[in-house]
Design an enzyme around this catalytic site. Structure first.
Site, PDB file in Angstrom:
ATOM      1  N   ARG A  35      53.970  31.247  75.582  1.00 34.84           N
ATOM      2  CA  ARG A  35      54.333  30.028  74.847  1.00 34.84           C
ATOM      3  C   ARG A  35      54.183  30.021  73.492  1.00 34.84           C
ATOM      4  NH1 ARG A  35      55.207  29.317  79.791  1.00 34.84           N
ATOM      5  NH2 ARG A  35      54.143  28.420  81.322  1.00 34.84           N
ATOM      6  N   GLU A 179      49.300  24.410  95.729  1.00 34.52           N
ATOM      7  CA  GLU A 179      50.666  24.700  94.989  1.00 34.52           C
ATOM      8  C   GLU A 179      51.457  25.743  95.702  1.00 34.52           C
ATOM      9  OE1 GLU A 179      50.213  25.289  90.697  1.00 34.52           O
ATOM     10  OE2 GLU A 179      52.215  25.303  90.327  1.00 34.52           O
ATOM     11  N   LYS A 221      51.103  20.149  95.527  1.00 32.61           N
ATOM     12  CA  LYS A 221      52.025  20.425  94.270  1.00 32.61           C
ATOM     13  C   LYS A 221      53.188  21.279  94.373  1.00 32.61           C
ATOM     14  CE  LYS A 221      51.256  21.904  89.590  1.00 32.61           C
ATOM     15  NZ  LYS A 221      50.613  22.154  88.390  1.00 32.61           N
ATOM     16  N   SER A 262      56.825  21.391  87.107  1.00 31.31           N
ATOM     17  CA  SER A 262      57.947  21.134  86.479  1.00 31.31           C
ATOM     18  C   SER A 262      58.938  22.458  86.603  1.00 31.31           C
ATOM     19  CB  SER A 262      57.845  20.530  85.018  1.00 31.31           C
ATOM     20  OG  SER A 262      57.029  21.564  84.249  1.00 31.31           O
ATOM     21  N   GLY A 263      58.010  23.553  86.587  1.00 32.73           N
ATOM     22  CA  GLY A 263      58.708  24.844  86.736  1.00 32.73           C
ATOM     23  C   GLY A 263      60.038  25.431  85.970  1.00 32.73           C
ATOM     24  N   GLY A 264      59.992  24.858  84.776  1.00 31.66           N
ATOM     25  CA  GLY A 264      60.942  25.251  83.721  1.00 31.66           C
ATOM     26  C   GLY A 264      62.014  24.343  83.486  1.00 31.66           C
ATOM     27  N   ARG A 293      54.720  22.787  81.500  1.00 32.39           N
ATOM     28  CA  ARG A 293      55.481  22.561  80.395  1.00 32.39           C
ATOM     29  C   ARG A 293      56.459  21.352  79.816  1.00 32.39           C
ATOM     30  NH1 ARG A 293      58.481  27.768  82.993  1.00 32.39           N
ATOM     31  NH2 ARG A 293      57.059  26.950  84.510  1.00 32.39           N
TER      32      ARG A 293
HETATM   33  P1  13P Z   1      54.974  23.789  85.018  1.00 30.19           P
HETATM   34  O1  13P Z   1      55.101  22.375  85.025  1.00 30.19           O
HETATM   35  O2  13P Z   1      55.279  24.269  83.668  1.00 30.19           O
HETATM   36  O3  13P Z   1      55.744  24.431  85.934  1.00 30.19           O
HETATM   37  O4  13P Z   1      53.398  24.077  85.203  1.00 30.19           O
HETATM   38  C1  13P Z   1      52.820  23.696  86.265  1.00 30.19           C
HETATM   39  C2  13P Z   1      51.832  24.476  86.748  1.00 30.19           C
HETATM   40  O5  13P Z   1      50.688  24.283  86.868  1.00 30.19           O
HETATM   41  C3  13P Z   1      52.168  25.554  87.295  1.00 30.19           C
HETATM   42  O6  13P Z   1      51.059  26.313  87.945  1.00 30.19           O
END
Ligand code: 13P
Length: 335
Positions: A35, A179, A221, A262-264, A293
């Site tokens: 990043r 998650e 998550k 959020s996953g990108g 992100r």
């Molecule tokens: P993102 O929301 O950027 O996907 O990150 C969340 C996260 O904790 C990924 O492990």
């Protein structure tokens, strides 16, 4: 039947209190480097500290953020006032979380698939993190969608590890965030994504049950059900409807909250999707966010590693936090 651990249940509920969600600021060194590199920010220990300092010092952020997930380095660092970060966050009404998985490696004999490491010595690490002020934790498993993956074996292995981690966390009095991330890479359609998340969540909850996990004391998550990044986008309504349908079919009502990654997705899409789900409503769990992100892109682009940008970056972070807070009750009305 084991008696309910009230303290775990209370922490989990506090993390999904109305109008609040979680900031995932637990990027490992390689991830934050990716990043920072894009923006020409040097990946030094001090820059990582200063960046998180900027986020955590945002005025009144606890109005919208219940907890922050930290990385091992960060939980040991100090705010610019000299106060250790965990204490600083506690003083500002924020619950401290810690990423405890040690990343993924290739799953032997299953080309293209991954398994998460980090169980060895986890009980001892939890004891130390608890002393440092951690009240919840995170472990991320990753699944990739292709025509042939994820395999049943990959799903079983990662679900087992997630449940072992959750058991060790609860034993240490720490709320596990479970998650299982299904990556958006690929050009699959939304129905294929639905089927994969359905398989993954079914297996995860079967393993959690086998491990006698107290579901009242965890948070899930998951990824949202979306089309692959390389495929035509599904509508916001379709994402919301299919994600809710998938969750209703797989997640027991005892789970207090579902906090999406959020996953990108773009920051705006992540907010819109969460909002659309909460507009539909009528679900047994609180639906909130644990974004990395989608909360950080705006403030990081504003900060750029420069002290003179701190105030503007904090404003950008506070704005995203507020918009997502509105989305937790379906009251987001656009950017
Ligand atoms: P993102 O929301 O950027 O996907 O990150 C969340 C996260 O904790 C990924 O492990």
């Amino acid at each position: 039947m084991a008696p309910l651990n009230e303290s775990l249940a209370q922490t989990a509920q506090a993390l999904v209190a109305p109008g609040k969600g979680i900031l995932a600021a637990d990027e490992s060194h390689p991830t934050i480097k990716k990043r920072f590199d894009k923006l020409g920010i040097a990946n030094t220990e001090e820059n990582r500290r200063a960046y998180r300092d900027m986020l955590f010092s945002t005025p009144a952020i606890s109005n919208h953020i219940s907890g922050v997930i930290l990385y091992d380095e960060t939980i040991r660092q100090k705010h610019s006032s000299g106060t250790p970060f965990p204490k600083f966050l506690a003083q500002n009404g924020i619950i401290r979380g810690i990423k405890v998985d040690e990343g993924t490696i290739a799953l032997a004999n299953f080309p293209g698939e991954k398994v998460t490491e980090g169980l060895d010595g986890l009980g001892k690490r939890f004891a130390e993190y608890a002393q440092l002020g951690a009240r919840f934790a995170k472990w991320r498993a990753v699944f990739t969608i292709t025509d042939t993956t994820p395999s049943d074996y990959c799903i079983r292995s990662n679900a087992h590890l997630l449940a072992r981690y959750a058991a060790i966390a609860q034993e240490a009095g720490i709320v596990p965030i479970v998650e299982p991330e299904v990556l958006r890479d690929g050009n699959h359609d939304i129905n294929r994504c639905y089927d994969v998340i359905d398989r993954v969540l079914n297996e995860v909850f079967r393993e959690l049950h086998d491990h006698r996990i107290q579901l009242e004391g965890i948070l899930l998550k998951p990824s949202m059900v979306t089309a692959g990044e390389g495929a035509p986008e599904a509508s916001v309504e379709q994402v919301a409807e299919l994600t809710l349908r998938c969750l209703r079919n797989t997640v027991p009502p005892a789970v207090p909250g579902i906090v999406f990654l959020s996953g990108g997705q773009t920051s705006e899409a992540a907010t819109k999707h969460l909002d659309a789900m909460n507009k539909i409503g009528e679900v047994p769990w609180r639906l909130s966010f644990s974004y990395g992100r989608a909360l950080q892109d705006d403030p990081m682009h504003t900060w750029m590693g420069k002290p003179e940008n701190i105030k503007a970056a904090q404003k950008a972070f506070a704005r995203r936090a507020e918009l997502n807070s509105l989305a937790t009750s379906g009251k987001y009305a656009g950017e």
